[in-house]
Scaffold this motif. Sequence first.
Motif, PDB file in Angstrom:
ATOM      1  N   LYS A 110      -6.758  -3.731   2.471  1.00  0.00           N
ATOM      2  CA  LYS A 110      -6.200  -4.693   1.521  1.00  0.00           C
ATOM      3  C   LYS A 110      -7.154  -5.844   1.191  1.00  0.00           C
ATOM      4  O   LYS A 110      -7.358  -6.180   0.020  1.00  0.00           O
TER       5      LYS A 110
ATOM      6  N   ILE B 287       1.528  -1.982  13.925  1.00  0.00           N
ATOM      7  CA  ILE B 287       0.749  -1.430  12.808  1.00  0.00           C
ATOM      8  C   ILE B 287       0.110  -2.602  12.063  1.00  0.00           C
ATOM      9  O   ILE B 287       0.716  -3.194  11.174  1.00  0.00           O
ATOM     10  N   PRO B 288      -1.105  -2.961  12.447  1.00  0.00           N
ATOM     11  CA  PRO B 288      -1.770  -4.121  11.841  1.00  0.00           C
ATOM     12  C   PRO B 288      -2.019  -3.885  10.351  1.00  0.00           C
ATOM     13  O   PRO B 288      -2.253  -2.760   9.933  1.00  0.00           O
ATOM     14  N   GLY B 289      -1.945  -4.933   9.572  1.00  0.00           N
ATOM     15  CA  GLY B 289      -2.289  -4.854   8.153  1.00  0.00           C
ATOM     16  C   GLY B 289      -1.123  -4.435   7.266  1.00  0.00           C
ATOM     17  O   GLY B 289      -1.176  -4.617   6.068  1.00  0.00           O
ATOM     18  N   VAL B 290      -0.099  -3.828   7.853  1.00  0.00           N
ATOM     19  CA  VAL B 290       1.079  -3.456   7.067  1.00  0.00           C
ATOM     20  C   VAL B 290       2.162  -4.483   7.390  1.00  0.00           C
ATOM     21  O   VAL B 290       2.597  -4.582   8.529  1.00  0.00           O
TER      22      VAL B 290
ATOM     23  N   VAL C 221       3.173   5.297  -1.182  1.00  0.00           N
ATOM     24  CA  VAL C 221       4.353   4.469  -1.022  1.00  0.00           C
ATOM     25  C   VAL C 221       4.181   3.195  -1.822  1.00  0.00           C
ATOM     26  O   VAL C 221       3.101   2.620  -1.846  1.00  0.00           O
ATOM     27  N   GLY C 222       5.236   2.779  -2.436  1.00  0.00           N
ATOM     28  CA  GLY C 222       5.234   1.475  -3.094  1.00  0.00           C
ATOM     29  C   GLY C 222       4.251   1.389  -4.185  1.00  0.00           C
ATOM     30  O   GLY C 222       3.523   0.467  -4.336  1.00  0.00           O
TER      31      GLY C 222
ATOM     32  N   ALA D 126       9.377   0.200   2.236  1.00  0.00           N
ATOM     33  CA  ALA D 126       8.972   1.612   2.134  1.00  0.00           C
ATOM     34  C   ALA D 126      10.009   2.495   2.827  1.00  0.00           C
ATOM     35  O   ALA D 126      10.395   3.544   2.305  1.00  0.00           O
TER      36      ALA D 126
ATOM     37  N   GLY E  97      -3.160  -0.871   4.118  1.00  0.00           N
ATOM     38  CA  GLY E  97      -3.048  -2.148   4.823  1.00  0.00           C
ATOM     39  C   GLY E  97      -4.385  -2.563   5.389  1.00  0.00           C
ATOM     40  O   GLY E  97      -4.794  -3.725   5.323  1.00  0.00           O
ATOM     41  N   PHE E  98      -5.107  -1.564   5.880  1.00  0.00           N
ATOM     42  CA  PHE E  98      -6.421  -1.791   6.487  1.00  0.00           C
ATOM     43  C   PHE E  98      -7.439  -2.257   5.439  1.00  0.00           C
ATOM     44  O   PHE E  98      -8.298  -3.092   5.715  1.00  0.00           O
TER      45      PHE E  98
ATOM     46  N   GLN F 169       2.114   5.714  16.118  1.00  0.00           N
ATOM     47  CA  GLN F 169       2.371   4.966  14.880  1.00  0.00           C
ATOM     48  C   GLN F 169       3.054   5.849  13.847  1.00  0.00           C
ATOM     49  O   GLN F 169       3.997   5.442  13.175  1.00  0.00           O
TER      50      GLN F 169
ATOM     51  N   MET G   1      -0.111   4.242   3.948  1.00  0.00           N
ATOM     52  CA  MET G   1       0.316   2.854   4.080  1.00  0.00           C
ATOM     53  C   MET G   1      -0.586   2.106   5.069  1.00  0.00           C
ATOM     54  O   MET G   1      -1.019   0.980   4.821  1.00  0.00           O
ATOM     55  N   ILE G   2      -0.906   2.764   6.156  1.00  0.00           N
ATOM     56  CA  ILE G   2      -1.743   2.125   7.179  1.00  0.00           C
ATOM     57  C   ILE G   2      -3.167   1.924   6.637  1.00  0.00           C
ATOM     58  O   ILE G   2      -3.772   0.869   6.796  1.00  0.00           O
TER      59      ILE G   2
ATOM     60  N   GLU H  41      15.169   3.086  -6.275  1.00  0.00           N
ATOM     61  CA  GLU H  41      14.509   2.132  -5.387  1.00  0.00           C
ATOM     62  C   GLU H  41      15.234   0.793  -5.466  1.00  0.00           C
ATOM     63  O   GLU H  41      15.771   0.436  -6.512  1.00  0.00           O
TER      64      GLU H  41
ATOM     65  N   TYR I 157       6.721  -5.030   3.741  1.00  0.00           N
ATOM     66  CA  TYR I 157       6.243  -3.843   3.036  1.00  0.00           C
ATOM     67  C   TYR I 157       6.744  -2.576   3.715  1.00  0.00           C
ATOM     68  O   TYR I 157       7.225  -1.638   3.076  1.00  0.00           O
TER      69      TYR I 157
ATOM     70  N   VAL J 241       5.643   0.288  18.353  1.00  0.00           N
ATOM     71  CA  VAL J 241       4.188   0.212  18.164  1.00  0.00           C
ATOM     72  C   VAL J 241       3.824  -0.900  17.178  1.00  0.00           C
ATOM     73  O   VAL J 241       4.641  -1.326  16.374  1.00  0.00           O
TER      74      VAL J 241
END
Lengths: 483, 256
Positions: free
Chosen positions: A454, B90-93, A482-483, B101, A451-452, A430, A447-448, B114, B97, B88
Amino acid sequence: MVSKTVIQEQMAKQEYKYGFVTDVEMETVPKGLNEDVIRLISGKKNEPEWMLDWRLRAYRHWLTMKEPKWSNVRYPPINYQDIIYYAAPKPKKPVKSLEDVDPEIRALYAKLGIPLQEQERLAGVAVDAVLDSVSVATTFKDRLAELGIIFCSFSDAVREHPDLVRKYLGTVVPFNDNFFAGLNSAVFSDGSFAYVPPGVRCPMELSTYFRINAQDTGQFERTLIIADDGAYVSYLEGCTAPIRDTNQLHAAVVELIALDNAEIKYSTIQNWYPGDKQGKGGIYNFVTKRGKALGVNSKVSWTQVETGSAITWKYPSCILQGDNSQGEFYSVAVVNNYQQADTGTKMLHIGKNTRSTIISKGISAGYGRNTYRGRVHIHKGATGARNYSQCDSLLLGSTCAAFTFPDIVVQDPTAQMEHEASTSKIGDEQLFYCQTRGITPEDATNMIVNGFCKQVFLKLPMEFAVEAQKLIGVSLALEGTVG
Amino acid sequence: MLEIKGLHVKVAGKEILKGIDLSIQPGEVHAIMGPNGSGKTTLAQVLAGRVTYEVTGGTARFEGKDLLAMKPEDRAREGVFMAFQYPVEIPGVSNAYFLKAALNAIRKYRGQDEIDAMDFVTLVQDKAKLLGLDETFMKRGLNEGFSGGEKKKNEVFQMAVLEPKFCVLDETDSGLDIDALRLVANGINAMRSPKRAMLVVTHYQRLLDYVVPDVVHVLVDGKIVKSGDADLARNLEKHGYGWILEEAPRPAPARP
């Protein structure tokens, strides 16, 4: 593999920026625990006789109790005679208004980002600041009083609103509930008290900022919040402590009572000192939090972001007694280095058509151990009860651990239950993928992780959601977001 | 644009690439073909900066800069993009978004501000149309629960948004049905420009029917054994790799 090393290095670089000590002249009681110490604490607080009696009954019962050993955390035995049970900053002069607060203490809170001057404070938040064993300041008291809302330190409440305190104290967490609640009931020092009268929607966030400063002391605060018929209140607590080599004990009790059609939303950002990279020092956080949705259509909602403490042992729970009442538990628990957390909730469905939601997110890094422990109990006669539980674990690196112990008891055939669980790992794959899109491994991890989390962050009051996000970045030692 | 000289690469102690020379100019599309295990994916991954692939010799320069000395994220920021064979999840992202990024990380590196939120939405909508992706796509978790075809489309979609200078496409055609293949190929062709170069790694001719390469290289056992024009790929499709293996100079078998 380089990417993994990058992450591990990043995480080991943990910095705890609230680790400073403030030099305030303190007044303490001798180390150790006995009836005299309890009398001394009660005396220092000018408590009425009934309060002292309650403490002594709790203490005598506590002596018969054993420290629980069922949790999934390991720590050396605690010597309860080696703790100072009361420490308070010596008042230089009587504190009548916020302006009278010791400048040293004011500076301390300013350093924590909690200015006690109302005009500097976020307009929407009233703060009760608790330093070691006492509340040092409460802001916006007068404005709240105009609406009939009582928001003060627990000690003030005992003196000024004894009827309310006597009516509700120990009705959700009785002193014989468990070992740590028993200890708290005997020696509790301060905490916050809030009462919102019928039909009033509290116009601002009520918040308490707990700070442990003195050495070798334990903090034993007690919070009691009552939302009367149709009332609404959102409450937030934050906690920090200095960096010390020795472990310090924090055993708090929180009781919430929601009457008919009332709603209490309780949010915690827990950032006690977690210990160093080798696991030395840190706070032992043994906390009993429980809300009673007593009235019909009442609601109790817990949101917690747990990033600090060497050991966390807490299960904010809901007793869903009123018909159609609702309970919620949203949690993010982060462990890094040698931190251990055993946390979760209990949802006890007693009334009819009661509903509960559990969303638990555990993040483990370093050598951390993270346990979700939950119980959903649908009692006989709780017809039409519904529960939804979701427990997700995220692992960073390969030396940490995650555990899930869900316990479901259904005694009514009409219940509807759902339970989902997942475990995932931030893998090198990842991170590499993100890197090939120009994102650094640190930003990718951040970021991950965000996201987890959120789903839970969305439940926090706005300004604290940003805070929580930053805090988790710091806990996992991820720089730049980020962001 | 890209100059590879004598590139040797080991994976888990085993030599996979045994001296690759490759020169790609702006505007060119090169295809790398070859049987299973010949080192095609290794070449792609090394260019993207995968650290588990150990470079034991040779150089790779991108626009004159030492590509192999750069971190993967810096390669991306310099304008190298890789479309993965197996992207891959990437859950939740969310896709949106993530892409924002990435875009901003690249823009920041180039000293740009940006991207404005509205400009981003417009950009994304334009590129999504190109690949036949609907709006809900952007809100879903990155590759989370995507079908094989959706994942591949997403790779090309990201490429279209990030507008790299040099694109490596690792078996982007595998697992696609004919309609999806056409969409993906259109997406790739829309990106062809005199300023941009591509390296297309594939097993089969079928992608090259749509994305016609300027140069085709045949990779066998870690070496480029033959290079030619688009006809070479068609011959391979017809006759397999056997005839090349016979033609190619091979080390004499070890004698007992």
